[in-house]
Design a protein around this motif. Sequence first.
Motif, short mmCIF file in Angstrom:
data_model
loop_
_atom_site.label_atom_id
_atom_site.label_comp_id
_atom_site.label_asym_id
_atom_site.label_seq_id
_atom_site.Cartn_x
_atom_site.Cartn_y
_atom_site.Cartn_z
N PHE A 30 0.84 -1.20 0.00
CA PHE A 30 0.00 0.00 0.00
C PHE A 30 0.88 1.25 0.00
O PHE A 30 2.00 1.24 0.52
N TYR A 31 0.34 2.33 -0.57
CA TYR A 31 1.04 3.61 -0.60
C TYR A 31 0.30 4.57 0.32
O TYR A 31 -0.85 4.31 0.72
N LYS A 32 0.93 5.68 0.65
CA LYS A 32 0.31 6.63 1.57
C LYS A 32 -0.99 7.22 1.03
O LYS A 32 -1.83 7.70 1.80
N THR A 33 -1.16 7.16 -0.31
CA THR A 33 -2.40 7.69 -0.91
C THR A 33 -3.47 6.62 -1.10
O THR A 33 -4.58 6.94 -1.53
N THR A 34 -3.14 5.35 -0.83
CA THR A 34 -4.12 4.28 -1.01
C THR A 34 -5.28 4.50 -0.03
O THR A 34 -5.07 4.59 1.18
N SER A 35 -6.49 4.57 -0.56
CA SER A 35 -7.64 4.89 0.29
C SER A 35 -7.96 3.75 1.25
O SER A 35 -7.64 2.58 0.99
N GLU A 36 -8.62 4.10 2.33
CA GLU A 36 -9.00 3.09 3.32
C GLU A 36 -10.01 2.11 2.74
O GLU A 36 -10.00 0.92 3.09
N ALA A 37 -10.88 2.58 1.86
CA ALA A 37 -11.87 1.69 1.24
C ALA A 37 -11.19 0.63 0.38
O ALA A 37 -11.57 -0.55 0.41
N ILE A 38 -10.17 1.04 -0.37
CA ILE A 38 -9.45 0.08 -1.20
C ILE A 38 -8.65 -0.88 -0.33
O ILE A 38 -8.61 -2.09 -0.60
N LYS A 39 -8.02 -0.37 0.70
CA LYS A 39 -7.29 -1.26 1.62
C LYS A 39 -8.23 -2.31 2.21
O LYS A 39 -7.90 -3.49 2.29
N LYS A 40 -9.39 -1.86 2.63
CA LYS A 40 -10.37 -2.76 3.24
C LYS A 40 -10.80 -3.84 2.27
O LYS A 40 -10.93 -5.01 2.63
N ARG A 41 -11.04 -3.45 1.02
CA ARG A 41 -11.45 -4.42 0.00
C ARG A 41 -10.37 -5.48 -0.21
O ARG A 41 -10.66 -6.69 -0.23
N ILE A 42 -9.14 -5.04 -0.38
CA ILE A 42 -8.04 -5.96 -0.64
C ILE A 42 -7.80 -6.88 0.55
O ILE A 42 -7.68 -8.11 0.39
N ILE A 43 -7.73 -6.30 1.74
CA ILE A 43 -7.50 -7.10 2.95
C ILE A 43 -8.61 -8.13 3.13
O ILE A 43 -8.35 -9.28 3.53
N ASN A 44 -9.83 -7.75 2.84
CA ASN A 44 -10.95 -8.68 2.96
C ASN A 44 -10.77 -9.88 2.03
O ASN A 44 -10.99 -11.03 2.42
N ASP A 45 -10.35 -9.61 0.78
CA ASP A 45 -10.14 -10.70 -0.18
C ASP A 45 -8.97 -11.59 0.25
O ASP A 45 -9.03 -12.82 0.13
N VAL A 46 -7.91 -10.98 0.74
CA VAL A 46 -6.73 -11.75 1.15
C VAL A 46 -7.05 -12.63 2.34
O VAL A 46 -6.70 -13.82 2.36
N THR A 47 -7.72 -12.07 3.33
CA THR A 47 -8.00 -12.84 4.55
C THR A 47 -9.05 -13.93 4.33
O THR A 47 -9.17 -14.84 5.14
N HIS A 48 -9.82 -13.83 3.26
CA HIS A 48 -10.82 -14.85 2.96
C HIS A 48 -10.35 -15.82 1.87
O HIS A 48 -11.11 -16.68 1.42
N ALA A 49 -9.10 -15.68 1.44
CA ALA A 49 -8.57 -16.58 0.43
C ALA A 49 -8.32 -17.97 1.03
O ALA A 49 -8.18 -18.12 2.25
N ASP A 50 -8.30 -18.98 0.16
CA ASP A 50 -7.96 -20.33 0.59
C ASP A 50 -6.47 -20.32 0.93
O ASP A 50 -5.61 -20.18 0.06
N THR A 51 -6.16 -20.46 2.21
CA THR A 51 -4.77 -20.29 2.64
C THR A 51 -3.84 -21.38 2.10
O THR A 51 -2.67 -21.11 1.82
N VAL A 52 -4.34 -22.58 1.94
CA VAL A 52 -3.52 -23.67 1.39
C VAL A 52 -3.10 -23.33 -0.03
O VAL A 52 -1.92 -23.47 -0.41
N ILE A 53 -4.06 -22.86 -0.83
CA ILE A 53 -3.77 -22.50 -2.22
C ILE A 53 -2.85 -21.29 -2.28
O ILE A 53 -1.90 -21.24 -3.07
N ALA A 54 -3.11 -20.30 -1.42
CA ALA A 54 -2.28 -19.09 -1.41
C ALA A 54 -0.82 -19.41 -1.09
O ALA A 54 0.10 -18.86 -1.70
N VAL A 55 -0.60 -20.29 -0.14
CA VAL A 55 0.77 -20.69 0.20
C VAL A 55 1.40 -21.46 -0.93
O VAL A 55 2.59 -21.28 -1.25
N LYS A 56 0.63 -22.33 -1.58
CA LYS A 56 1.16 -23.08 -2.72
C LYS A 56 1.59 -22.13 -3.84
O LYS A 56 2.59 -22.40 -4.53
N ASN A 57 0.86 -21.04 -4.02
CA ASN A 57 1.27 -20.04 -5.01
C ASN A 57 2.68 -19.54 -4.71
O ASN A 57 3.52 -19.41 -5.59
N MET A 58 2.92 -19.24 -3.44
CA MET A 58 4.20 -18.68 -3.04
C MET A 58 5.33 -19.71 -3.08
O MET A 58 6.50 -19.36 -3.27
N GLU A 59 4.99 -20.98 -2.89
CA GLU A 59 6.01 -22.04 -2.90
C GLU A 59 6.44 -22.42 -4.31
O GLU A 59 7.35 -23.24 -4.49
#
Length: 303
Positions: free
Chosen positions: A203-232
């Motif tokens: 995030f940048y200092k100009t990134t709005s709180e609404a956009i941060k909230k949207r992204i964080i919501n999607d990340v925290t609701h992602a399938d964690t097993v799949i998300a980790v496999k992406n990174m591996e």
Amino acid sequence: MLAGAIIQLSLIKPLPAMNLKRVFIITLFIAFVSCQNKKSGNALPPVNNKGVNIAYTDSSEGDTTLLFVHGWCINKSYWQDQVKYFSKNYRVITIDLPGYGQSGKNRTEFDSKAYAGDVKAVVNQLKLSNVILIGHSMAGDIVLKAALENQKVIGIIGIDNFKSVGVAPANPAQAKKEFAEAIALMKKNFKAVALKYFNEQLFYKTTSEAIKKRIINDVTHADTVIAVKNMEDDWPDEAVLLKQLNKKLYLLNSDYDPTNESGLKAKHLPYDLTYIHATGHFPMIEKPDEFNKLLSGILKRFK
């Protein structure tokens, strides 16, 4: 088609002359709704890769196709503003990578190679031609691999990625160790690690709180097993693959984290870098109007 519908209605029940106008209007309305449903994606033909459903949107018209691929832990809705803007002049397709959005997750592989196969399946099953693949974040390597496997792809555009092509870490062994430790922490407490990473790095200092909230919501609701496999994933040597692609790499990157161009230059890899200023890692939703104009400029000089 319209005439056939009227004939079928007339066979069901004799139509008094005074009702013909009403039947015609109703039939026109049905045809219109059917057309709109097709455009909105309600009647899209199914696409799958080895039995895994791939959800997508398709504007259906245009000689050149822009196929947008999202990044880690998000989905095709992040391209909504681009669909509206570019559908006037291009066929625009967005997809949910398997494991995210509305696509299936009934498989075990979720690395860049598997995802490249998904992109290839979309191109082939929809019989696309003159395809420009546009990949955000981790999708940069995905579209790069997909382009190497499909002659219908005429080039790729990276969105805030390919920022250190051909640049080796100062201490490869230490970098590998730190990466393994990060993966271990992510497996233990995905939410805490992901939130720290996004808040401190993306995030940048100009990134709005609404956009941060949207992204964080999607990340925290992602399938964690799949998300980790992406990174591996065994992420490829991008310089080697770009050399094989033998096409200019177009980039639209945010300057909150400047692109290190030294590797691209040292390896004589053709590239075209455009910066968008004062956004974080998600410029397509942070500054959609400016992003669309810059991307449009890239497409005009695309070869």
